[in-house]
Motif scaffolding. Structure first.
Motif, PDB file in Angstrom:
ATOM      1  N   VAL A 169      -1.596  -8.530 -12.759  1.00 10.70           N
ATOM      2  CA  VAL A 169      -2.162  -8.626 -14.102  1.00 10.70           C
ATOM      3  C   VAL A 169      -3.679  -8.755 -13.999  1.00 10.70           C
ATOM      4  O   VAL A 169      -4.191  -9.545 -13.197  1.00 10.70           O
ATOM      5  CB  VAL A 169      -1.586  -9.838 -14.857  1.00 10.70           C
ATOM      6  CG1 VAL A 169      -2.186  -9.935 -16.266  1.00 10.70           C
ATOM      7  CG2 VAL A 169      -0.066  -9.757 -14.927  1.00 10.70           C
ATOM      8  N   GLY A 170      -4.395  -7.992 -14.818  1.00  9.71           N
ATOM      9  CA  GLY A 170      -5.847  -8.090 -14.883  1.00  9.71           C
ATOM     10  C   GLY A 170      -6.317  -8.282 -16.306  1.00  9.71           C
ATOM     11  O   GLY A 170      -5.749  -7.708 -17.241  1.00  9.71           O
ATOM     12  N   ASP A 171      -7.364  -9.070 -16.496  1.00  6.94           N
ATOM     13  CA  ASP A 171      -7.908  -9.385 -17.821  1.00  6.94           C
ATOM     14  C   ASP A 171      -9.071  -8.445 -18.120  1.00  6.94           C
ATOM     15  O   ASP A 171     -10.165  -8.606 -17.587  1.00  6.94           O
ATOM     16  CB  ASP A 171      -8.369 -10.846 -17.851  1.00  6.94           C
ATOM     17  CG  ASP A 171      -8.979 -11.248 -19.181  1.00  6.94           C
ATOM     18  OD1 ASP A 171      -8.936 -10.438 -20.130  1.00  6.94           O
ATOM     19  OD2 ASP A 171      -9.515 -12.363 -19.272  1.00  6.94           O
ATOM     20  N   PHE A 178     -10.676  -2.318 -13.776  1.00  7.59           N
ATOM     21  CA  PHE A 178     -10.248  -1.267 -12.844  1.00  7.59           C
ATOM     22  C   PHE A 178     -10.669  -1.589 -11.420  1.00  7.59           C
ATOM     23  O   PHE A 178      -9.893  -1.437 -10.476  1.00  7.59           O
ATOM     24  CB  PHE A 178     -10.814   0.091 -13.274  1.00  7.59           C
ATOM     25  CG  PHE A 178     -10.315   0.555 -14.614  1.00  7.59           C
ATOM     26  CD1 PHE A 178      -8.961   0.686 -14.865  1.00  7.59           C
ATOM     27  CD2 PHE A 178     -11.201   0.861 -15.633  1.00  7.59           C
ATOM     28  CE1 PHE A 178      -8.483   1.114 -16.088  1.00  7.59           C
ATOM     29  CE2 PHE A 178     -10.746   1.282 -16.876  1.00  7.59           C
ATOM     30  CZ  PHE A 178      -9.390   1.415 -17.109  1.00  7.59           C
ATOM     31  N   ALA A 179     -11.903  -2.040 -11.258  1.00  8.14           N
ATOM     32  CA  ALA A 179     -12.378  -2.425  -9.929  1.00  8.14           C
ATOM     33  C   ALA A 179     -11.590  -3.615  -9.408  1.00  8.14           C
ATOM     34  O   ALA A 179     -11.258  -3.689  -8.217  1.00  8.14           O
ATOM     35  CB  ALA A 179     -13.865  -2.764  -9.980  1.00  8.14           C
ATOM     36  N   ALA A 180     -11.269  -4.560 -10.294  1.00  7.72           N
ATOM     37  CA  ALA A 180     -10.521  -5.745  -9.871  1.00  7.72           C
ATOM     38  C   ALA A 180      -9.132  -5.364  -9.384  1.00  7.72           C
ATOM     39  O   ALA A 180      -8.645  -5.892  -8.372  1.00  7.72           O
ATOM     40  CB  ALA A 180     -10.428  -6.739 -11.026  1.00  7.72           C
ATOM     41  N   MET A 181      -8.482  -4.441 -10.078  1.00  9.57           N
ATOM     42  CA  MET A 181      -7.127  -4.055  -9.695  1.00  9.57           C
ATOM     43  C   MET A 181      -7.122  -3.225  -8.411  1.00  9.57           C
ATOM     44  O   MET A 181      -6.359  -3.502  -7.476  1.00  9.57           O
ATOM     45  CB  MET A 181      -6.459  -3.287 -10.835  1.00  9.57           C
ATOM     46  CG  MET A 181      -6.071  -4.180 -12.005  1.00  9.57           C
ATOM     47  SD  MET A 181      -5.360  -3.247 -13.379  1.00  9.57           S
ATOM     48  CE  MET A 181      -4.589  -4.593 -14.312  1.00  9.57           C
ATOM     49  N   ALA A 182      -7.982  -2.205  -8.357  1.00  8.05           N
ATOM     50  CA  ALA A 182      -8.028  -1.385  -7.159  1.00  8.05           C
ATOM     51  C   ALA A 182      -8.494  -2.196  -5.956  1.00  8.05           C
ATOM     52  O   ALA A 182      -7.949  -2.073  -4.854  1.00  8.05           O
ATOM     53  CB  ALA A 182      -8.958  -0.192  -7.383  1.00  8.05           C
ATOM     54  N   GLY A 198       3.092  -2.202  -9.550  1.00  5.57           N
ATOM     55  CA  GLY A 198       2.414  -1.731 -10.750  1.00  5.57           C
ATOM     56  C   GLY A 198       1.413  -2.740 -11.260  1.00  5.57           C
ATOM     57  O   GLY A 198       1.273  -3.847 -10.724  1.00  5.57           O
ATOM     58  N   PHE A 199       0.703  -2.337 -12.310  1.00  7.82           N
ATOM     59  CA  PHE A 199      -0.349  -3.152 -12.916  1.00  7.82           C
ATOM     60  C   PHE A 199      -0.055  -3.394 -14.391  1.00  7.82           C
ATOM     61  O   PHE A 199       0.618  -2.588 -15.043  1.00  7.82           O
ATOM     62  CB  PHE A 199      -1.707  -2.454 -12.795  1.00  7.82           C
ATOM     63  CG  PHE A 199      -2.133  -2.147 -11.385  1.00  7.82           C
ATOM     64  CD1 PHE A 199      -2.603  -3.153 -10.554  1.00  7.82           C
ATOM     65  CD2 PHE A 199      -2.062  -0.860 -10.889  1.00  7.82           C
ATOM     66  CE1 PHE A 199      -3.001  -2.878  -9.260  1.00  7.82           C
ATOM     67  CE2 PHE A 199      -2.458  -0.571  -9.593  1.00  7.82           C
ATOM     68  CZ  PHE A 199      -2.928  -1.583  -8.772  1.00  7.82           C
ATOM     69  N   VAL A 200      -0.606  -4.496 -14.906  1.00 10.72           N
ATOM     70  CA  VAL A 200      -0.563  -4.782 -16.337  1.00 10.72           C
ATOM     71  C   VAL A 200      -1.978  -5.150 -16.770  1.00 10.72           C
ATOM     72  O   VAL A 200      -2.593  -6.059 -16.192  1.00 10.72           O
ATOM     73  CB  VAL A 200       0.402  -5.936 -16.666  1.00 10.72           C
ATOM     74  CG1 VAL A 200       0.338  -6.282 -18.149  1.00 10.72           C
ATOM     75  CG2 VAL A 200       1.827  -5.578 -16.277  1.00 10.72           C
ATOM     76  N   VAL A 201      -2.487  -4.439 -17.748  1.00 14.23           N
ATOM     77  CA  VAL A 201      -3.801  -4.749 -18.320  1.00 14.23           C
ATOM     78  C   VAL A 201      -3.591  -5.719 -19.474  1.00 14.23           C
ATOM     79  O   VAL A 201      -2.780  -5.462 -20.373  1.00 14.23           O
ATOM     80  CB  VAL A 201      -4.501  -3.470 -18.820  1.00 14.23           C
ATOM     81  CG1 VAL A 201      -5.834  -3.819 -19.480  1.00 14.23           C
ATOM     82  CG2 VAL A 201      -4.720  -2.502 -17.657  1.00 14.23           C
ATOM     83  N   ARG A 221      -5.498   6.807  -7.746  1.00 15.65           N
ATOM     84  CA  ARG A 221      -6.085   6.236  -6.538  1.00 15.65           C
ATOM     85  C   ARG A 221      -5.132   5.267  -5.841  1.00 15.65           C
ATOM     86  O   ARG A 221      -5.174   5.118  -4.617  1.00 15.65           O
ATOM     87  CB  ARG A 221      -7.389   5.505  -6.880  1.00 15.65           C
ATOM     88  CG  ARG A 221      -8.563   6.427  -7.157  1.00 15.65           C
ATOM     89  CD  ARG A 221      -9.804   5.616  -7.520  1.00 15.65           C
ATOM     90  NE  ARG A 221     -10.948   6.498  -7.705  1.00 15.65           N
ATOM     91  CZ  ARG A 221     -12.022   6.519  -6.911  1.00 15.65           C
ATOM     92  NH1 ARG A 221     -12.081   5.729  -5.859  1.00 15.65           N
ATOM     93  NH2 ARG A 221     -13.029   7.334  -7.174  1.00 15.65           N
ATOM     94  N   THR A 222      -4.326   4.559  -6.602  1.00 12.20           N
ATOM     95  CA  THR A 222      -3.485   3.513  -6.004  1.00 12.20           C
ATOM     96  C   THR A 222      -2.039   3.943  -5.793  1.00 12.20           C
ATOM     97  O   THR A 222      -1.318   3.304  -5.015  1.00 12.20           O
ATOM     98  CB  THR A 222      -3.481   2.255  -6.891  1.00 12.20           C
ATOM     99  OG1 THR A 222      -2.858   2.566  -8.153  1.00 12.20           O
ATOM    100  CG2 THR A 222      -4.894   1.740  -7.132  1.00 12.20           C
ATOM    101  N   GLY A 223      -1.593   4.971  -6.497  1.00 13.12           N
ATOM    102  CA  GLY A 223      -0.197   5.359  -6.408  1.00 13.12           C
ATOM    103  C   GLY A 223       0.739   4.421  -7.133  1.00 13.12           C
ATOM    104  O   GLY A 223       1.959   4.475  -6.941  1.00 13.12           O
TER     105      GLY A 223
END
Length: 509
Positions: A169-171, A178-182, A198-201, A221-223
């Protein structure tokens, strides 16, 4: 049969792990799935008393896991938060294991001195997985705290042991999501990366269409897919473990529609102590129409307040010294002398008394005694044994209940009894956390304070338990509408290994 489990990790602290975990628990429970929350280790002074300790005694867990259990329709128990660290200073924490006190932990021991805590956490997770269809685990801090990875049992160390799919999860409200997740994914080892599914915004404001190019590039970029973009939702705060969330609890002109004014309902000033604990005690006041609640740390901010609340604290003597250092002690005494109401809860109540004694150094230094504010005729002495109770009684003609978590024993010499504490006029002191969640008691207390201050208030319109249930359902609605829950469930059944990600300096295509 062993139940399935999922780790909700984050790019940072306060990214929204607690809220997303709570929402998933509620959404799955509404689908008829037997679900339990889990957090291997909390570092929080916001805790709750539950049943389920040894020999039928009460136990203590993080408040966030308690509300997550409520969201899941599960009985809160110690296994849901097997390790709780309660900071007493910047370098020392009191340790609670499976709901019971278990000594202290110094900052230098955080790396290698926690093997027994890891064992307790792993055993608790195994126990929950044997009894529930799904266990939704909440990580701690950032999942990419690589300096702690060798001894980690809260984030990827937990996920690796259980073969647990993980979402990050990213805030986005902070910027740089995007930079934080990648970057988070890139910092993980190949074995850890395989489990990130996976990711959650979180906390997005605006048109998701404008976000789409960034989401597509992140996925390329991350797949990994972006499983959801959760919008920022006004007023959606929950029982939190972290005082970082206090900002969402502030009520004022922007929230009360101007109903609270000098001639209207009471204004409440909550002192923001450095080691504040159980700050959820005033949540019910924040929901009352017209009542303005603000958090303060300066004596000038008490001007115009009808009520000053001294909340609980994990370092009563230290926070009392901080109070004096800022001149808040004098301001509170003058407020009471001018006919203002004061409410002290647990440590705040102890500060209102004549003296606080800590002969055995329970709070960190032996032989300490400090004079209190002298507004109540009471003396506190700290002892090694901790009191954990779920008391019931009455006050102001209304039924009352709450919970007690404290080392200090208070002796009241004079004054009327009030919720396990004392009162003198409009100065109230109680050892019961959570008592204001009782609708009848809160209404009677607010009416008494308002009447004494020449204010008016309409009570009875807010049912706190119903308001909490409504917030939980709103959160589950948010998850169902903006997150791919079906993909989440499929993820729990495994899937092919995902690619290892390496830092790339290529330009976006």
């Amino acid at each position: 049969m062993t139940g399935r489990s999922l780790l909700v990790a984050g790019t940072t602290s306060d990214a929204g792990k607690t809220v997303v975990t709570t929402g998933i628990c509620r959404a799955l429970a509404r689908r008829g799935i037997s679900v339990a929350p889990f957090k291997a280790q909390n570092m929080s002074n916001n805790s709750m008393v539950v049943e389920g300790g040894t020999a039928g005694e009460c136990a203590e867990i993080g408040r966030a896991q308690w509300i997550q259990a409520v969201a899941a329709g599960a009985r809160p128990e110690p296994a849901m938060n097997p390790v709780l660290l309660k900071p007493g200073s910047d370098r020392r924490s009191h340790v609670v294991v499976m709901g019971e006190p278990a000594g202290t932990l110094e900052a230098g021991e955080f790396a290698g001195g926690r093997r027994h805590l890891a064992r307790a956490a792993f055993d608790a997770l195994d126990d929950l997985r044997s009894r529930y269809d799904v266990v939704v685990c909440e990580g701690a801090g950032s999942v990419a705290e690589i300096n702690l990875r060798a001894h980690d049992y809260v984030n990827m160390g937990l996920a690796r042991r259980a073969g647990m799919p993980t979402i990050v999860v990213g805030d986005i409200d902070r910027g740089g999501v995007f930079a934080a997740m990648a970057g988070t994914l890139a910092l993980l080892s190949p074995g850890d990366q395989e489990l990130v599914r996976g990711f959650v915004v979180n906390r997005f404001r605006g048109d998701v269409g404008l976000l789409r190019p960034g989401l597509d590039e992140l996925e390329r970029r991350t797949g990994r897919p972006v499983l959801g973009v959760l919008p920022w939702l006004r007023g959606l705060w929950l029982d939190s473990e972290d005082s970082l969330a206090l900002g969402a609890r502030r009520s004022g002109d922007e929230d009360d529609g101007g109903e609270a004014d000098a001639a209207g309902a009471p204004t409440v000033a909550v002192v923001m102590l450095p080691r504040i604990s159980n700050f959820t005690d005033v949540d019910a006041l924040c929901l009352e129409p017209g009542v303005r609640v603000r958090y303060v740390d300066d004596p000038r901010a008490l001007a115009g307040a009808d009520v000053v609340v001294l909340p609980g604290t994990r370092a009563t003597i230290g926070d009392l010294a901080w109070l004096r250092g800022r001149g808040l002690d004098t301001a509170i005494v003058e407020h009471a002398a001018d006919g203002g109401a004061v409410l002290g809860i647990c440590g705040g109540f102890q500060m209102l008394g004549r003296e606080i004694r800590d002969p055995d150094g329970v709070e960190g230094s032996g032989g300490v005694a400090a004079p209190g504010l002298g507004l109540l005729d009471a003396v506190t002495e700290f002892g090694a044994g901790k009191v954990l109770r779920l008391p019931e009684g009455s006050a102001l003609g209304a039924a009352a209940s709450g919970y007690e978590i404290h080392h200090g024993r208070v002796t009241v010499a004079s004054g009327a009894e009030f919720l396990g504490g004392a009162r003198d006029g409009l100065v109230f002191g109680t050892m019961w956390h959570g008592a204001l969640e009782g609708d009848a008691l809160r209404s009677e207390w607010l009416r008494e304070v308002a009447r004494a201050r020449g204010k008016s208030i309409a009570t009875g319109a807010v049912g706190f338990a119903a308001a909490r249930a409504e917030r939980l359902d709103r959160l589950a609605d948010l998850i169902d509408e903006h997150m791919d829950v079906d993909a989440l469930l499929a993820m729990l059944d495994g899937g092919p290994a995902l690619p290892t990600v390496r830092l790339a300096l290529e330009q976006p295509r």
